[in-house]
Design a protein around this motif. Structure first.
Motif, PDB file in Angstrom:
ATOM      1  N   PRO A   6       0.815  -1.222   0.000  1.00 45.13           N
ATOM      2  CA  PRO A   6       0.000   0.000   0.000  1.00 45.13           C
ATOM      3  C   PRO A   6       0.845   1.266   0.000  1.00 45.13           C
ATOM      4  N   ASN A   7       0.324   2.310  -0.617  1.00 40.97           N
ATOM      5  CA  ASN A   7       1.061   3.571  -0.731  1.00 40.97           C
ATOM      6  C   ASN A   7       1.401   4.167   0.637  1.00 40.97           C
ATOM      7  N   ASP A   8       0.448   4.087   1.584  1.00 36.25           N
ATOM      8  CA  ASP A   8       0.716   4.700   2.891  1.00 36.25           C
ATOM      9  C   ASP A   8       1.853   3.995   3.620  1.00 36.25           C
ATOM     10  N   LEU A   9       1.969   2.683   3.436  1.00 37.97           N
ATOM     11  CA  LEU A   9       3.061   1.947   4.062  1.00 37.97           C
ATOM     12  C   LEU A   9       4.395   2.326   3.426  1.00 37.97           C
ATOM     13  N   VAL A  10       4.405   2.465   2.093  1.00 34.69           N
ATOM     14  CA  VAL A  10       5.619   2.887   1.386  1.00 34.69           C
ATOM     15  C   VAL A  10       6.058   4.264   1.879  1.00 34.69           C
ATOM     16  N   GLU A  11       5.103   5.173   1.985  1.00 33.78           N
ATOM     17  CA  GLU A  11       5.427   6.537   2.410  1.00 33.78           C
ATOM     18  C   GLU A  11       5.979   6.567   3.836  1.00 33.78           C
ATOM     19  N   ASN A  12       5.437   5.732   4.710  1.00 34.55           N
ATOM     20  CA  ASN A  12       5.942   5.679   6.077  1.00 34.55           C
ATOM     21  C   ASN A  12       7.333   5.049   6.137  1.00 34.55           C
ATOM     22  N   LEU A  13       7.563   4.029   5.326  1.00 37.93           N
ATOM     23  CA  LEU A  13       8.896   3.420   5.266  1.00 37.93           C
ATOM     24  C   LEU A  13       9.938   4.451   4.863  1.00 37.93           C
ATOM     25  N   TYR A  21      15.486   6.656   8.367  1.00 30.55           N
ATOM     26  CA  TYR A  21      16.652   6.823   9.231  1.00 30.55           C
ATOM     27  C   TYR A  21      16.340   6.585  10.704  1.00 30.55           C
ATOM     28  N   PHE A  22      15.169   6.042  10.987  1.00 28.23           N
ATOM     29  CA  PHE A  22      14.830   5.758  12.379  1.00 28.23           C
ATOM     30  C   PHE A  22      15.846   4.789  12.973  1.00 28.23           C
ATOM     31  N   ASN A  23      16.500   5.197  14.031  1.00 26.84           N
ATOM     32  CA  ASN A  23      17.546   4.413  14.709  1.00 26.84           C
ATOM     33  C   ASN A  23      18.817   4.254  13.882  1.00 26.84           C
ATOM     34  N   ARG A  24      18.890   4.896  12.709  1.00 28.09           N
ATOM     35  CA  ARG A  24      20.097   4.761  11.881  1.00 28.09           C
ATOM     36  C   ARG A  24      21.296   5.429  12.556  1.00 28.09           C
ATOM     37  N   GLY A  25      21.019   6.520  13.283  1.00 31.53           N
ATOM     38  CA  GLY A  25      22.110   7.185  13.980  1.00 31.53           C
ATOM     39  C   GLY A  25      22.790   6.253  14.965  1.00 31.53           C
TER      40      GLY A  25
END
Length: 235
Positions: free
Chosen positions: A77-84, A89-93
């Motif tokens: 779904p588009n909304d899942l793609v957009e959230n991904l 970068y969540f927790n990427r730091g």
């Protein structure tokens, strides 16, 4: 895949310098840069599908668990793609801090110069001290562990070079953001990259000069940090 493309497109006289056969602090750059395309909407949709479409048994199990519901769509779904993409970068730091602490650990254990330094080295203490100092986490409950003993890069040829992954990530982001981000599929840009970077493989003695010639300026080693900070402020 990045190494494969590098190997395929390189044109060097000697196989010793062909493709990805170059110093570690640049060798991972083409591969890491390609990761940016995996976070583009069209690529994510092309790569993804609902697991129930992979085998009829998966779909049968899903139907048992969701009686009376419509089968899930094959396409993500588009909304899942957009959230991904939004939280890419969540927790990427934290991951990059881990790279930093393990890089320093690698440098330190491979920089000992006397038998006494080696004999006195407390690997466990050094490993967890560095991780607590740099990553800001409490490792008190696992200090008896031997996580560093399963870290293959320390003994499998990357000795004293693990910092290269962080270095390559910084260069890769500079290349992507300054050259590809505005038009990721531009054929002229890719041709320039192919001939200005990939074709040389490891045959160039001065890799920084090669990058400078391609970019038209010295590489920006702060590009990764700047991108992380910008993305963090947006989310």
């Amino acid at each position: 895949m990045g190494h494969g493309i590098h190997d395929l497109l390189a044109r060097t006289k000697y196989i010793r310098f062909h493709g990805y056969r170059l110093p570690p602090d640049f060798g991972e750059t083409p591969s890491i840069m390609l990761e940016n395309w995996c976070w583009m909407k069209d690529v994510l949709k092309g790569l993804s599908c609902h697991y129930t479409t992979l085998h009829q048994d998966y779909l049968a199990d899903w139907r048992k668990q969701h009686p009376g519901e419509l089968d899930p769509p094959k396409e993500i779904p588009n909304d899942l793609v957009e959230n991904l993409i939004k939280y890419r970068y969540f927790n990427r730091g934290l991951y990059h801090l881990y790279q930093l602490s393990t890089s320093i650990f690698d440098l330190q254990i491979h920089s000992l110069s006397t038998d006494k330094e080696i004999a006195d080295l407390d690997l466990q203490k050094l490993w967890y001290d560095l991780r607590e100092e740099i990553e800001g986490m409490d490792f008190s409950e696992c200090r008896n562990g031997f996580a560093f003993g399963t870290f293959a890069h320390l003994t499998a040829g990357y000795d004293v070079c693990y910092y290269a992954y962080l270095c390559c990530t910084a260069v890769a982001q500079d290349l992507f953001l300054s050259v590809f981000a505005r038009d990721p599929y531009n054929k002229d840009t890719w041709d320039k990259y192919r001939r200005g970077v990939l074709e040389h493989g490891g045959s160039q003695q001065d890799l920084l000069r090669m990058l400078e010639d391609f970019l038209g300026r010295p590489p920006n080693m702060n590009a990764l940090v700047e991108d992380l900070m910008r993305s963090g402020s947006q989310t």
